[in-house]
Scaffold this active site. Structure first.
Site, PDB file in Angstrom:
ATOM      1  N   TYR A  58       0.838  -1.195   0.000  1.00  0.00           N
ATOM      2  CA  TYR A  58       0.000   0.000   0.000  1.00  0.00           C
ATOM      3  C   TYR A  58       0.873   1.245   0.000  1.00  0.00           C
ATOM      4  O   TYR A  58       1.943   1.263   0.617  1.00  0.00           O
ATOM      5  CB  TYR A  58      -0.895  -0.008   1.245  1.00  0.00           C
ATOM      6  N   ASP A  69      -1.144  15.947   5.890  1.00  0.00           N
ATOM      7  CA  ASP A  69      -2.005  15.226   4.953  1.00  0.00           C
ATOM      8  C   ASP A  69      -3.276  16.030   4.692  1.00  0.00           C
ATOM      9  O   ASP A  69      -4.363  15.676   5.148  1.00  0.00           O
ATOM     10  CB  ASP A  69      -2.333  13.844   5.541  1.00  0.00           C
ATOM     11  N   ASP A  84      -3.263   5.347  -2.434  1.00  0.00           N
ATOM     12  CA  ASP A  84      -4.186   6.360  -1.937  1.00  0.00           C
ATOM     13  C   ASP A  84      -4.191   7.539  -2.907  1.00  0.00           C
ATOM     14  O   ASP A  84      -3.197   8.243  -3.038  1.00  0.00           O
ATOM     15  CB  ASP A  84      -3.704   6.799  -0.545  1.00  0.00           C
ATOM     16  N   ASP A 129      -6.380  10.081  -2.729  1.00  0.00           N
ATOM     17  CA  ASP A 129      -7.110  11.196  -2.115  1.00  0.00           C
ATOM     18  C   ASP A 129      -8.462  11.399  -2.809  1.00  0.00           C
ATOM     19  O   ASP A 129      -9.219  10.460  -2.956  1.00  0.00           O
ATOM     20  CB  ASP A 129      -6.262  12.467  -2.150  1.00  0.00           C
ATOM     21  N   HIS A 168      -7.661   4.084  -4.335  1.00  0.00           N
ATOM     22  CA  HIS A 168      -8.931   4.435  -3.723  1.00  0.00           C
ATOM     23  C   HIS A 168      -9.143   5.938  -3.789  1.00  0.00           C
ATOM     24  O   HIS A 168      -8.217   6.730  -3.652  1.00  0.00           O
ATOM     25  CB  HIS A 168      -9.082   3.889  -2.291  1.00  0.00           C
ATOM     26  N   GLU A 190     -11.764   9.070  -2.369  1.00  0.00           N
ATOM     27  CA  GLU A 190     -12.605   9.327  -1.211  1.00  0.00           C
ATOM     28  C   GLU A 190     -13.626  10.420  -1.493  1.00  0.00           C
ATOM     29  O   GLU A 190     -13.490  11.191  -2.452  1.00  0.00           O
ATOM     30  CB  GLU A 190     -11.742   9.688  -0.012  1.00  0.00           C
ATOM     31  N   CYS A 199      -6.753  14.158   6.971  1.00  0.00           N
ATOM     32  CA  CYS A 199      -6.624  12.786   7.462  1.00  0.00           C
ATOM     33  C   CYS A 199      -7.973  12.261   7.927  1.00  0.00           C
ATOM     34  O   CYS A 199      -8.718  12.948   8.629  1.00  0.00           O
ATOM     35  CB  CYS A 199      -5.616  12.742   8.613  1.00  0.00           C
ATOM     36  N   ARG A 209     -13.673   5.134  -1.065  1.00  0.00           N
ATOM     37  CA  ARG A 209     -13.592   5.361   0.389  1.00  0.00           C
ATOM     38  C   ARG A 209     -14.654   6.374   0.795  1.00  0.00           C
ATOM     39  O   ARG A 209     -14.812   7.407   0.137  1.00  0.00           O
ATOM     40  CB  ARG A 209     -12.207   5.884   0.756  1.00  0.00           C
ATOM     41  N   GLU A 231     -13.903   4.580   6.260  1.00  0.00           N
ATOM     42  CA  GLU A 231     -12.887   5.130   7.151  1.00  0.00           C
ATOM     43  C   GLU A 231     -13.434   5.363   8.550  1.00  0.00           C
ATOM     44  O   GLU A 231     -14.607   5.715   8.732  1.00  0.00           O
ATOM     45  CB  GLU A 231     -12.356   6.448   6.558  1.00  0.00           C
ATOM     46  N   ASN A 276      -9.109  -0.407   7.401  1.00  0.00           N
ATOM     47  CA  ASN A 276      -7.917   0.394   7.678  1.00  0.00           C
ATOM     48  C   ASN A 276      -7.514   0.196   9.134  1.00  0.00           C
ATOM     49  O   ASN A 276      -8.225   0.622  10.041  1.00  0.00           O
ATOM     50  CB  ASN A 276      -8.205   1.868   7.401  1.00  0.00           C
TER      51      ASN A 276
END
Length: 304
Positions: free
Chosen positions: A51, A65, A92, A94, A119, A121, A129, A164, A194, A216
């Site tokens: 990952y 982040d 990731d 975002d 992924h 989101e 985050c 996500r 999440e 996660n």
């Protein structure tokens, strides 16, 4: 000498393996890799995937982040990691680095970089985050457009697009479940919810959503740290440990630097270090010597 300077397994084969793993009986474990060397260790130890965490990558750049990294930076970093491992790499992405068209471009860039999946989101761009408070999410239909753009752009049908949702921490688990169903209908291959809190939360989500699910297991967040076997028994298909290797490394680095600063020598730390021989073993140094000798062990004949 296949697999020496780069991975022996093609990007297409890695994607096919990743997609197949999502319907297998076992859970796919994907520790975060902070660099290509870490990815080689993840493979050697026997995990099923790698990952690339957006939070770990931005932290490595000295940034929080909050969506400051760019598609170009993340793609280049992820390509280096994917290039040295035979394992599939999940990245990731975002919020897709912009509007739906940008999410589409992200899929194309990641495919070209040899990545197995990403992924996206449903946070407002720029994001933050997932285990912090104060997040904001876009309306469901806006996230659906983001996902449809990504799915439409995909050229390799085995490239995994995971959706996500951060809705559980904002509107509750039931709202997250409704979003997950809409995202699956939009073409998402897997759902990542999440900041669930307890094992019961994970069980509730599994019981309500009939698509592959990703858990996660990040430290210092809102989720109970549940063993992979328990997640597998619940019915989860994949689990990430996104920032674990960064935290392990930075904890050791900080302690070591403080000791050198205080004592003026690293002598007391040597036993805690990876040895030169172990590093060379992980890098397969001897195989490079063999390859180098084989390539250059020749003579030039005189022209006739």
């Amino acid at each position: 000498m296949a697999g020496l300077i780069a991975a022996a397994t093609s990007a297409g084969d890695k994607r096919a393996a990743f997609r197949a793993s999502l319907t297998s009986e076992g859970i796919t474990r994907l520790p975060g890799a902070i660099n290509p060397l870490t990815a080689k260790l993840v493979q050697e130890i026997g995990f099923e995937g790698v990952y690339v965490s957006g939070g770990a990558f931005s932290a490595g750049l000295g940034l929080p982040d909050i969506g400051l990294t760019t598609l170009t930076e993340v793609t280049a970093h992820s390509a280096q990691i994917a290039g040295v491992t035979d394992l599939p790499v999940l990245v990731d992405a975002d919020t897709g680095f912009g509007e739906p068209m940008s999410a589409a471009r992200t899929v194309l860039a990641f495919e070209d970089a040899g990545i197995a999946g990403l992924h996206l989101e449903d946070q407002v761009n720029p994001k933050r985050c997932g285990h912090l408070d104060g997040k904001a999410i876009v309306p469901t239909d806006e996230m659906v457009r983001r996902l449809r753009a990504a799915v439409t752009a995909r050229r390799d049908p085995n490239f995994v697009i995971c959706a996500r949702t951060d809705a559980a921490g904002i509107d509750g688990i039931d709202a997250a479940i409704e979003r997950a169903k809409a995202y699956a209908d939009a073409g998402a291959d897997m759902i990542f919810t999440e900041a669930l809190h307890t094992e019961a939360d994970f069980e509730k989500f599994r019981g309500a959503v009939d698509v592959p699910l990703l858990a996660n297991m990040t430290e210092f967040g809102k989720s109970q740290l549940i063993p992979a076997q328990t997640l597998q028994n619940i019915g989860y298909n994949a689990v990430i440990y996104p920032v674990t290797t960064l935290r392990l490394a930075m904890g050791a680095i900080e302690a070591g630097l403080r000791e050198i600063h205080a004592k003026g020598t690293q002598e007391g730390l040597v036993e805690q270090m990876q040895t030169r021989s172990r590093l060379y073993e992980l890098l397969e140094y001897e195989r490079y010597n063999e390859f180098d000798s084989g390539v250059f062990n020749f003579t030039l004949g005189r022209s006739q």
